[in-house]
Write an enzyme that holds these catalytic residues in place. Structure first.
Site, PDB file in Angstrom:
ATOM      1  N   LYS A   7      -7.103 -16.846   9.562  1.00 33.76           N
ATOM      2  CA  LYS A   7      -6.713 -16.338   8.202  1.00 33.76           C
ATOM      3  C   LYS A   7      -6.732 -14.764   8.419  1.00 33.76           C
ATOM      4  O   LYS A   7      -7.577 -14.190   8.629  1.00 33.76           O
ATOM      5  CB  LYS A   7      -7.741 -16.726   7.082  1.00 33.76           C
ATOM      6  CG  LYS A   7      -6.737 -16.625   5.736  1.00 33.76           C
ATOM      7  CD  LYS A   7      -7.557 -16.996   4.704  1.00 33.76           C
ATOM      8  CE  LYS A   7      -6.871 -16.918   3.223  1.00 33.76           C
ATOM      9  NZ  LYS A   7      -7.901 -17.190   2.118  1.00 33.76           N
ATOM     10  N   GLY A  25       0.794  -1.350   0.237  1.00 35.70           N
ATOM     11  CA  GLY A  25       0.200  -0.151  -0.082  1.00 35.70           C
ATOM     12  C   GLY A  25       0.848   1.351   0.100  1.00 35.70           C
ATOM     13  O   GLY A  25       1.972   1.138  -0.310  1.00 35.70           O
ATOM     14  N   ALA A  26       0.322   2.394   0.261  1.00 34.98           N
ATOM     15  CA  ALA A  26       0.793   3.644   0.164  1.00 34.98           C
ATOM     16  C   ALA A  26       1.977   3.784   1.311  1.00 34.98           C
ATOM     17  O   ALA A  26       2.874   4.173   1.262  1.00 34.98           O
ATOM     18  CB  ALA A  26       0.120   4.844   0.029  1.00 34.98           C
ATOM     19  N   GLU A  27       1.353   3.198   2.716  1.00 28.19           N
ATOM     20  CA  GLU A  27       2.063   3.471   3.910  1.00 28.19           C
ATOM     21  C   GLU A  27       2.457   1.984   4.452  1.00 28.19           C
ATOM     22  O   GLU A  27       3.456   2.327   5.241  1.00 28.19           O
ATOM     23  CB  GLU A  27       1.670   4.482   4.889  1.00 28.19           C
ATOM     24  CG  GLU A  27      -0.042   4.328   5.133  1.00 28.19           C
ATOM     25  CD  GLU A  27      -0.367   5.104   6.039  1.00 28.19           C
ATOM     26  OE1 GLU A  27       0.356   5.521   6.920  1.00 28.19           O
ATOM     27  OE2 GLU A  27      -1.573   5.044   6.209  1.00 28.19           O
ATOM     28  N   ALA A  28       1.932   1.055   3.963  1.00 29.99           N
ATOM     29  CA  ALA A  28       2.207  -0.158   4.678  1.00 29.99           C
ATOM     30  C   ALA A  28       2.478  -1.319   3.864  1.00 29.99           C
ATOM     31  O   ALA A  28       1.960  -1.290   2.504  1.00 29.99           O
ATOM     32  CB  ALA A  28       1.160  -0.520   5.619  1.00 29.99           C
ATOM     33  N   ASP A  58      -9.505   9.035   5.578  1.00 30.96           N
ATOM     34  CA  ASP A  58      -8.957   8.454   4.135  1.00 30.96           C
ATOM     35  C   ASP A  58     -10.196   7.598   3.457  1.00 30.96           C
ATOM     36  O   ASP A  58      -9.955   6.424   2.817  1.00 30.96           O
ATOM     37  CB  ASP A  58      -7.892   7.508   4.365  1.00 30.96           C
ATOM     38  CG  ASP A  58      -7.093   7.462   2.886  1.00 30.96           C
ATOM     39  OD1 ASP A  58      -7.412   8.018   2.115  1.00 30.96           O
ATOM     40  OD2 ASP A  58      -6.094   6.717   3.129  1.00 30.96           O
TER      41      ASP A  58
HETATM   42  N1  LIG Z   1      -8.076  -6.942   6.074  1.00 31.12           N
HETATM   43  C1  LIG Z   1      -7.921  -7.021   5.038  1.00 31.12           C
HETATM   44  N2  LIG Z   1      -8.343  -8.181   4.195  1.00 31.12           N
HETATM   45  C2  LIG Z   1      -7.882  -8.068   3.106  1.00 31.12           C
HETATM   46  N3  LIG Z   1      -7.093  -7.288   2.279  1.00 31.12           N
HETATM   47  C3  LIG Z   1      -6.659  -6.250   2.875  1.00 31.12           C
HETATM   48  C4  LIG Z   1      -7.007  -6.001   4.347  1.00 31.12           C
HETATM   49  N4  LIG Z   1      -6.595  -4.781   4.762  1.00 31.12           N
HETATM   50  C5  LIG Z   1      -5.567  -4.486   3.815  1.00 31.12           C
HETATM   51  N5  LIG Z   1      -5.966  -5.267   2.623  1.00 31.12           N
HETATM   52  C6  LIG Z   1      -5.316  -4.911   1.274  1.00 31.12           C
HETATM   53  O1  LIG Z   1      -4.054  -4.243   1.390  1.00 31.12           O
HETATM   54  C7  LIG Z   1      -4.329  -2.983   0.550  1.00 31.12           C
HETATM   55  C8  LIG Z   1      -3.754  -1.775   1.487  1.00 31.12           C
HETATM   56  O2  LIG Z   1      -4.087  -1.890   2.671  1.00 31.12           O
HETATM   57  P1  LIG Z   1      -4.242  -0.434   3.459  1.00 31.12           P
HETATM   58  O3  LIG Z   1      -4.719  -0.685   4.779  1.00 31.12           O
HETATM   59  O4  LIG Z   1      -5.389   0.125   2.659  1.00 31.12           O
HETATM   60  O5  LIG Z   1      -2.837   0.240   3.520  1.00 31.12           O
HETATM   61  P2  LIG Z   1      -2.203   1.508   3.009  1.00 31.12           P
HETATM   62  O6  LIG Z   1      -2.556   2.514   4.401  1.00 31.12           O
HETATM   63  O7  LIG Z   1      -1.075   1.445   2.569  1.00 31.12           O
HETATM   64  O8  LIG Z   1      -3.361   2.246   1.978  1.00 31.12           O
HETATM   65  C9  LIG Z   1      -5.862  -2.737   0.554  1.00 31.12           C
HETATM   66  O9  LIG Z   1      -6.127  -1.935  -0.513  1.00 31.12           O
HETATM   67  C10 LIG Z   1      -6.287  -3.948   0.349  1.00 31.12           C
HETATM   68  O10 LIG Z   1      -6.189  -4.736  -0.904  1.00 31.12           O
HETATM   69 MG   LIG Z   2      -5.285   2.145   1.780  1.00 36.89          MG
END
Ligand SMILES: Nc1ncnc2c1ncn2[C@@H]1O[C@H](COP(=O)(O)OP(=O)(O)O)[C@@H](O)[C@H]1O
Ligand SMILES: [Mg+2]
Ligand SMILES: Nc1ncnc2c1ncn2[C@@H]1O[C@H](COP(=O)(O)OP(=O)(O)O)[C@@H](O)[C@H]1O
Ligand SMILES: [Mg+2]
Lengths: 226, 333
Positions: free
Chosen positions: A31, A17-20, A131
């Site tokens: 899971k 992702g953008a930050e993680a 966000d």
């Molecule tokens: N609980 C979850 N279950 C399934 N996919 C997830 C989950 N959390 C995040 N993701 C996937 O990871 C991506 C990035 O997660 P996110 O929390 O939005 O991080 P960031 O802050 O980096 O944008 C999401 O767009 C999604 O595709």
């Molecule tokens: Mg996100």
């Protein structure tokens, strides 16, 4: 910390992702997703640590309150703010961003109305998401319902301004990435939102959104030195 | 036959006349209104533009070595910008087009910043980060237009920086030898103090940071440390929202446009972010990052080739003409 427990399977990268970085694996046999906030080398290290720590705690805290307020969001299994790690339930599904443009209209409308309802419940719970975009909503494949994720920028707030920003962010994500369906999608969203927050709050928030968007951001009102 | 377009810019402090012949820049005349003190007074700027306008146009034609008859068309920035300033440019362009019986081409100033940036850096489909005195905007092409993916919720980055250094007595002048007073003052700072870092979605907000930073200076925190913290926080927030927009849009290039793009500290941060994402970074050189007539001429040429012209009597100025109101039929050609 980052070893998978329970089923003996390895962690695999689910998304960057953008930050993680998001890893998929099992935690206590469930899971799960490991959300790891990685350092940003362009930020001063002290600032970087502070930002990651604060967002990690905020995300876990507000996701838990959101669920309590009736918002679908992943179940939190573990939080470690110093390491910038959250372990949460894995939601099997598609990002709204990737499917919205190709959904049949009535299905899209029902979904958006549901998202509006969740945004309203979140606001009623005294939380703003910070966000709210189509990249941060997963449509669960099993039950077809939307889940809100990515609460790192969430805050406790009852200000109309902050609520307006949430709705503005969502509207702009529709305008920028879902141009053809944006009017329908926003109407359905507001429909659901209004049902939960009531007419009066709906009007206040909608007016605030208009105000935010007139602040001369799209427009080029130049520098005025008073 | 080659297409030759003259473009007039007069949206704020600069009266610019540019001429392009296809991709070649053959004239670039600029007159910048410098207020005696304080900010830009639209009416004074407009008066100044009216005075120098006709000679700026003749000068551009002369330096291009062509006569007005050789032009294919006349382009003008009809907005967004300051009403009185815009009207001067529009009046000149309308008069020229009518008198010469040549097509008049309407150009959006923000689109022009993007198009000239693409021309001089050669990027094709970038995430655009537009950081000027009055604008903080993140945009990218999608479905026929430049869509807005992020912006400031209150003041623009350049305005924020200028206001801060002015309030603490370091400016004007805001920029000395190509270095902003904030960057200069921050060079001596070492310690990061606690100030608000505000990111909301892909938006930034600087008003809280401004208030808190001014309060810290008044409280007696060493000014260098406040400058350093302000610079780190403001630039990091901009790079962070750009990175967020990059992930959201999946673009492979970043184009930084506008006066603040000249900061080497900001550039450093953009370089680190871009290389870690594996995307190409292009920063528009200061000469073409600030307001100029060439960008209007070049965008006018692109628009003209896509059949976009306007009747002079219908060429009204549009002070709040949004970037995402403009169709970009020439994109990708
Ligand atoms: N609980 C979850 N279950 C399934 N996919 C997830 C989950 N959390 C995040 N993701 C996937 O990871 C991506 C990035 O997660 P996110 O929390 O939005 O991080 P960031 O802050 O980096 O944008 C999401 O767009 C999604 O595709
Ligand atoms: Mg996100
Ligand atoms: N070298 C520099 N480093 C940082 N900021 C700069 C530099 N040069 C100019 N700026 C800032 O850029 C802004 C002006 O940019 P410009 O694109 O001309 O904007 P506008 O057209 O809105 O006035 C001002 O805020 C100015 O302080
Ligand atoms: Mg400009």
């Amino acid at each position: 910390m980052l070893t998978s427990r329970g089923s003996g399977s390895e962690l695999e990268v689910l998304a960057v992702g953008a930050e993680a970085v998001l890893l998929k694996g099992y935690f206590l046999g469930i899971k799960s997703v490991y959300k790891v906030r990685v350092p940003k080398p362009y930020r001063n290290p002290k600032l970087d640590l502070k930002v990651r720590r604060e967002r990690t705690s905020a995300e876990a805290k507000h996701m838990i309150s959101a669920r309590r307020g009736g918002v679908n969001s992943p179940y939190i299994l573990l939080v470690d703010p110093d390491a910038g790690v959250i372990v949460m339930e894995y939601i099997e599904g598609d990002l709204l961003r990737n499917i919205l443009n190709s959904l049949p209209e009535c299905r899209a409308c029902t979904l958006l109305e549901h998202i509006g309802i969740m945004a309203g419940r979140l606001h009623n719970e005294g939380i703003v998401h910070g966000d709210l975009t189509t990249s941060n909503i997963i449509v669960c494949r099993r039950i077809g319902k939307p889940y809100l994720i990515d609460f790192g920028l969430a805050r406790a707030s009852e200000d109309i301004e902050d609520r307006g920003v949430d709705v503005h962010l969502f509207l702009r994500s529709l305008e920028s990435a879902h141009f053809r369906v944006k009017d329908m999608a926003f109407r359905c969203f507001l429909n659901g939102y209004g049902k939960v927050v009531g007419e009066e709050n709906l009007t206040k928030v909608v007016n605030k959104v208009k105000e935010i968007r007139l602040r001369g951001r799209y427009v080029e009102e130049r520098r005025r030195h008073h | 036959m080659k297409t030759i377009v003259l473009g007039i810019e007069s949206t704020a402090h600069t009266f610019g006349v540019g001429i392009v012949k296809e991709r070649e820049i053959i004239a670039d005349t600029r007159y910048r209104y410098e207020p005696e003190k304080g900010g830009i007074h639209p009416r004074d700027a407009a008066l100044y533009f009216m005075n120098i306008g006709p000679s700026a146009i003749s000068e551009a034609l002369r330096s291009a070595g062509i006569s007005a008859r050789d032009l294919t068309g006349v382009a003008v920035a009809l907005g967004p910008g300051l009403g009185p300033c815009l009207r001067v440019g529009a009046t000149h362009a309308r008069a020229m087009a009518t008198y010469l019986n040549k097509p008049l081409i309407p150009v959006n100033h923000a689109v022009a910043h993007i198009e000239v940036g693409k021309l001089v850096t050669n990027v094709k489909d970038p995430l655009i980060v537009y950081l000027s005195g009055g604008n903080t905007l993140i945009a990218a092409f999608n479905e026929g237009r430049y869509r807005v993916f992020g912006e400031t919720l209150d003041i623009a980055l350049g305005n924020f920086m200028d206001t801060f250094v002015r309030e603490i007595g370091l400016a004007p002048p805001y920029v000395v030898n190509g270095v902003h007073q904030l960057d200069r003052c921050a060079e001596k700072g070492k310690e990061l103090i606690d100030l608000p870092y505000v990111v909301k979605g892909q938006d930034v907000s600087f008003s809280g940071l401004l208030t808190a930073a001014l309060r810290a200076v008044r409280r007696g925190v060493p000014i260098e440390n406040v400058c350093y913290s302000v610079r780190e926080i403001a630039y990091s927030a901009i790079v962070e929202v750009s990175e967020r927009a990059l992930v959201h849009t999946d673009k492979k290039e970043v184009l930084v446009v506008g006066g603040v793009a000249a900061s080497k500290y900001l550039k450093e941060k953009f370089e680190i972010m871009s290389s870690s994402r594996g995307v190409e970074l292009a920063i528009v050189p200061p000469k073409y990052a600030v307001d100029n007539g060439v960008m209007i001429a070049w965008t006018g040429l692109l628009a003209f080739k896509s059949g976009i012209t306007i009747e002079p009597e219908r060429a009204y100025v549009r002070q709040r003409w949004r970037l995402d109101d403009v169709d970009i039929p020439w994109f990708g050609q």
